[in-house]
Design an enzyme around this catalytic site. Structure first.
Site, short mmCIF file in Angstrom:
data_model
loop_
_atom_site.label_atom_id
_atom_site.label_comp_id
_atom_site.label_asym_id
_atom_site.label_seq_id
_atom_site.Cartn_x
_atom_site.Cartn_y
_atom_site.Cartn_z
N GLU A 10 0.81 -1.22 0.00
CA GLU A 10 0.00 0.00 0.00
C GLU A 10 0.84 1.27 0.00
O GLU A 10 0.34 2.35 -0.26
CB GLU A 10 -0.95 0.01 1.20
N HIS A 115 -4.09 1.00 7.72
CA HIS A 115 -4.62 -0.12 8.51
C HIS A 115 -3.47 -0.67 9.33
O HIS A 115 -2.31 -0.35 9.08
CB HIS A 115 -5.24 -1.21 7.63
ZN LIG Z 1 0.09 -3.72 5.36
#
Ligand SMILES: [Zn+2]
Length: 275
Positions: A10, A115
């Protein structure tokens, strides 16, 4: 010189949506962008004299990186279910650990795709009083094996969170997060150039770096999204329930603490809200 690389996805320049990192039509280009950044880190390390590379694919099904595309004749750990999860493969024989394409914690104010391990389970985590995401929690393994985290790449939130745990770490910022689903990214070629230079710079000053500064015994304070996840956590040893949805994990051995965290992530997958 031997380098361990844990690669997430990400934190790659140009990536802002789950479709680019999971099973959507955009995934194929997302994984290519990631491969280029991992290779840039390997190339930079090789420029600085590293000759042995082990890459641990640490995202989702953990089969994102195509082995034949890796530079540096790197070995690759891929596939799911690994005892040391995102840090599988690291041990005391490595000179440096790199965290490539990492992202901000679920608690960060501006962090694209933020996250902390499982976004449906983990609401907040602190290690010895510092807000941490995956980088800070994974640093427990580097602390155990006394290996410096020499390089991290990702957005600005990732860099800020890593500096709290590993102040010496070379942080290469490839995008500026605007919200959880928007960021301003460098062009992929520029991002790769910066990563390559950053990796070389990191190894050049490896002698002044140390393993992450995590005081022992270390304490992870965790808030979960529901009370059922907290209840499951109490089934593990050395875990104290500190509230309806919160747990405290303490250990004087950083590796055992990380293993407890991995166990918590594994058992909480047993509860699904919509079954
Ligand atoms: Zn991750």
């Amino acid at each position: 010189m031997k380098v361990f690389i844990s690669s997430d996805i990400e934190g790659t320049a140009g990536i802002v949506h789950w479709e680019q990192v999971l099973n959507g039509p955009e995934y194929e280009s997302g994984r290519t962008l990631l491969e280029n950044e991992v290779n840039a880190a390997i190339d930079g390390a090789a420029d600085a004299g590293a000759s042995e590379f082990l890459v641990n694919d640490a995202h989702y099904l953990m089969q994102n990186l195509r082995p034949e595309r890796l530079h540096g004749r790197a070995s690759l750990i891929s596939g799911k279910h690994k005892p040391l999860y995102m840090m599988e493969g690291l041990d005391a024989t490595f000179d440096a650990a790199f965290l490539v394409s990492y992202h901000g914690s679920i608690s960060a104010e501006h962090a694209v795709l933020s996250h902390t391990y499982n976004p449906s389970v983990v609401y907040h985590a602190e290690l010895n009083g510092h807000v941490v995401g995956e980088s800070g929690i994974n640093a427990l393994v580097a602390r155990h094996y006394d290996v410096p985290i020499a390089l991290i790449t990702g957005d600005d939130a990732t860099a800020e969170e890593m500096r709290r745990i590993a102040p010496d770490c070379e942080c290469v910022v490839v995008k500026r997060s605007i919200t959880r689903f928007a960021a301003e990214s460098l062009h992929p070629e520029v991002a790769c150039e910066r990563i390559r230079e950053g990796a070389a710079r990191a190894l050049a000053r490896l002698g002044q770096m140390s393993a992450p500064a995590i005081d022992l015994p270390a304490t992870l304070e965790v808030q979960l999204t529901t009370s059922d996840y907290a209840e499951l956590g109490t089934w593990l040893p050395n875990v104290e329930r500190t509230g309806p949805r919160s747990l405290r994990l303490t250990d004087d051995e950083p590796l055992r603490l990380y293993r407890a965290w991995v166990a918590l992530m594994a058992i909480t997958r047993a509860i699904r809200e919509q079954e």
